[in-house]
Design an enzyme around this catalytic site. Structure first.
Site, short mmCIF file in Angstrom:
data_model
loop_
_atom_site.label_atom_id
_atom_site.label_comp_id
_atom_site.label_asym_id
_atom_site.label_seq_id
_atom_site.Cartn_x
_atom_site.Cartn_y
_atom_site.Cartn_z
N HIS A 206 0.80 -1.22 0.00
CA HIS A 206 0.00 0.00 0.00
C HIS A 206 0.84 1.28 0.00
O HIS A 206 0.30 2.38 -0.07
CB HIS A 206 -0.93 0.04 1.22
CG HIS A 206 -0.19 0.24 2.51
ND1 HIS A 206 0.44 -0.78 3.15
CD2 HIS A 206 0.03 1.35 3.24
CE1 HIS A 206 1.01 -0.31 4.26
NE2 HIS A 206 0.79 0.98 4.33
C1 UD1 Z 1 -1.95 4.93 6.36
C2 UD1 Z 1 -0.66 5.39 7.04
C3 UD1 Z 1 0.42 4.33 6.84
C4 UD1 Z 1 -0.06 2.96 7.29
C5 UD1 Z 1 -1.35 2.63 6.55
C6 UD1 Z 1 -1.89 1.27 6.94
C7 UD1 Z 1 -0.20 7.84 7.05
C8 UD1 Z 1 0.60 8.90 6.42
N1 UD1 Z 1 -0.15 6.64 6.44
O1 UD1 Z 1 -1.68 4.89 4.96
O2 UD1 Z 1 1.56 4.68 7.61
O3 UD1 Z 1 0.93 2.00 7.00
O4 UD1 Z 1 -2.31 3.65 6.85
O5 UD1 Z 1 -3.08 0.96 6.32
O6 UD1 Z 1 -0.86 8.09 8.04
N2 UD1 Z 1 -9.27 4.45 2.50
C9 UD1 Z 1 -10.46 3.76 2.43
N3 UD1 Z 1 -10.99 3.26 3.57
C10 UD1 Z 1 -10.37 3.42 4.77
C11 UD1 Z 1 -9.15 4.11 4.83
C12 UD1 Z 1 -8.61 4.62 3.68
O7 UD1 Z 1 -11.04 3.60 1.37
O8 UD1 Z 1 -10.91 2.93 5.79
C13 UD1 Z 1 -8.68 4.99 1.28
C14 UD1 Z 1 -8.62 6.50 1.32
O9 UD1 Z 1 -9.74 7.06 0.80
C15 UD1 Z 1 -7.39 6.80 0.52
C16 UD1 Z 1 -6.50 5.60 0.76
O10 UD1 Z 1 -7.33 4.56 1.21
O11 UD1 Z 1 -7.70 6.84 -0.83
C17 UD1 Z 1 -5.37 5.89 1.69
O12 UD1 Z 1 -5.77 5.99 3.06
P1 UD1 Z 1 -4.89 6.81 4.16
O13 UD1 Z 1 -5.33 6.49 5.52
O14 UD1 Z 1 -4.82 8.23 3.75
O15 UD1 Z 1 -3.42 6.29 4.00
P2 UD1 Z 1 -2.88 4.83 3.91
O16 UD1 Z 1 -2.32 4.69 2.56
O17 UD1 Z 1 -3.87 3.82 4.40
#
Ligand code: UD1
Length: 362
Positions: A206
């Protein structure tokens, strides 16, 4: 009774908070207050973890959701500051390195509330990683730094942190695993997928550096498909990765490969049921590098650096470039992978050491 805010935000945080929540709740001098920032909100990225880890509903939910780094960090700060002004805790405890970790640390520091950081001192040295920025900011401001391994202490000392602020407590993820070991071993996820122990590898990915660029993700998927001809793969797909695979027209190709099981993100118990029975893991996660070291399972980490070097020097982990993935998997399949050892204080008693460390300061 003292009050401690426990900040939980994203999937890897929930595992770290759970043993701590239970250990603090068992004391007669401190009450844990659970704050969910809402950084992860999908049921299988959040609710499933609270249920699996036997945590109650959060006392406060900030519902911050997705957004750019500034939106997420700023959103958490604005929402959390309001809670703190109404319900001032004695300590704020933050874990890991996600945006919410740094955001709540900033709020605590500015409102003069002591902050403790669990999993302090880890450094990849790569400031392009958002997590590295969060780690540096958090550790600079925190009043108490709980490190998982000795390299964490060394990094902090090099940055000029006073030794009185640092407590080596060990790795909380091992507490989570041992707390749930019974359910993990009894779980049927591997069987339900029609697989047997030792017959497959687990893939997770991811990191923006792997999935946000089309050329890089194409190369990784090519390699994964090559590897799947030799070893059945199970790939629980993170929402960020699913989005990028769709954007770059790669999802159908992956799903068409009968040796790659593309599945939804799993709960903690289900995911660890897969990992414990896998013959190897391919990942870019931080936590999985540690779990595989603890379980002595070969881990191929698709990254240029790691903030968890002890998993390489002592454990089963190795950093690899996508171009050599297939060759490295061949080594594992041929039985040519190093055997690891378990780092000091990765023993399931970290939450207890954290509670003792906190008690001394209250
Ligand atoms: C975040 C953390 C990362 C961790 C990871 C584990 C930061 C900078 N990054 O990254 O350190 O390793 O979580 O999962 O804090 N999304 C969903 N549903 C959710 C959560 C997210 O669809 O429940 C989508 C969001 O809309 C976005 C993407 O996933 O498009 C990224 O989510 P985000 O929490 O911003 O960062 P991660 O890449 O998950």
């Amino acid at each position: 009774m003292a009050k401690v805010h426990l900040i939980a935000a994203a999937r890897p945080n929930f595992m770290k908070i759970a043993p701590l929540y239970h250990a603090i709740a068992a004391t007669d001098w401190c009450q844990p207050v659970l704050i969910h920032t809402g950084q992860h909100y999908d049921a299988n990225m959040s609710d499933a973890f609270f249920q699996d880890l036997k945590m109650p509903k959060p006392d406060f939910h900030l519902n911050v959701g997705s957004g750019s780094h500034a939106e997420q960090t700023g959103g958490v700060m604005i929402a959390y500051e309001k809670i703190v002004n109404q319900h001032r805790p004695d300590w704020v405890v933050v874990v890991g390195d996600v945006n919410s970790t740094a955001a709540c640390t900033l709020v605590g520091a500015k409102l003069w509330i002591p902050v403790a950081h669990l999993e302090a001192g880890l450094r990849s040295g790569d400031m392009r990683m958002p997590e590295e920025v969060n780690r540096v900011v958090t550790d600079r401001l925190a009043n108490l730094l709980w490190t998982p391994s000795i390299d964490g202490n060394e990094n902090l000392k090099l940055e000029g942190v006073d030794a009185s602020k640092i407590d080596l407590v060990g790795n909380i993820m091992i507490d989570s695993f041992e707390m749930m070991r019974h359910q993990i071993e009894a779980d049927a996820t591997v069987g339900n997928l029609g697989l047997g122990a030792g017959e497959f590898a687990v893939v997770t990915m991811h990191r923006p550096s792997n999935v946000d660029n089309s050329d890089i993700l194409n190369e990784i998927i090519d390699q994964i498909i090559n590897v799947s001809h030799k070893c059945q793969l199970v790939f629980p797909v993170h929402p960020r990765t699913r989005q990028k695979l769709t954007d770059f027209d790669l999802l159908e190709r992956l799903e068409a490969d009968e040796n790659v099981m593309v599945i939804e993100p799993q709960g903690y118990i289900q995911f660890m049921n897969l990992v414990t029975q896998s013959k190897l893991v391919i990942t870019d996660s931080g936590g999985i590098q540690e779990e595989t070291t603890y379980l002595n399972i070969p881990c191929l980490t698709l990254r240029e650096n790691t903030e968890r070097p002890i998993t390489i020097t002592q454990g089963t982990n190795q950093l690899i470039q996508p171009s050599v993935l297939e060759a490295e998997v061949n080594k594992v399949l041929a039985g040519e992978w190093k055997k690891g050892q378990c780092p000091e204080l990765w023993d399931g008693a970290t939450a207890q050491r954290v509670v003792e460390s906190l008690h001394k300061r209250l």
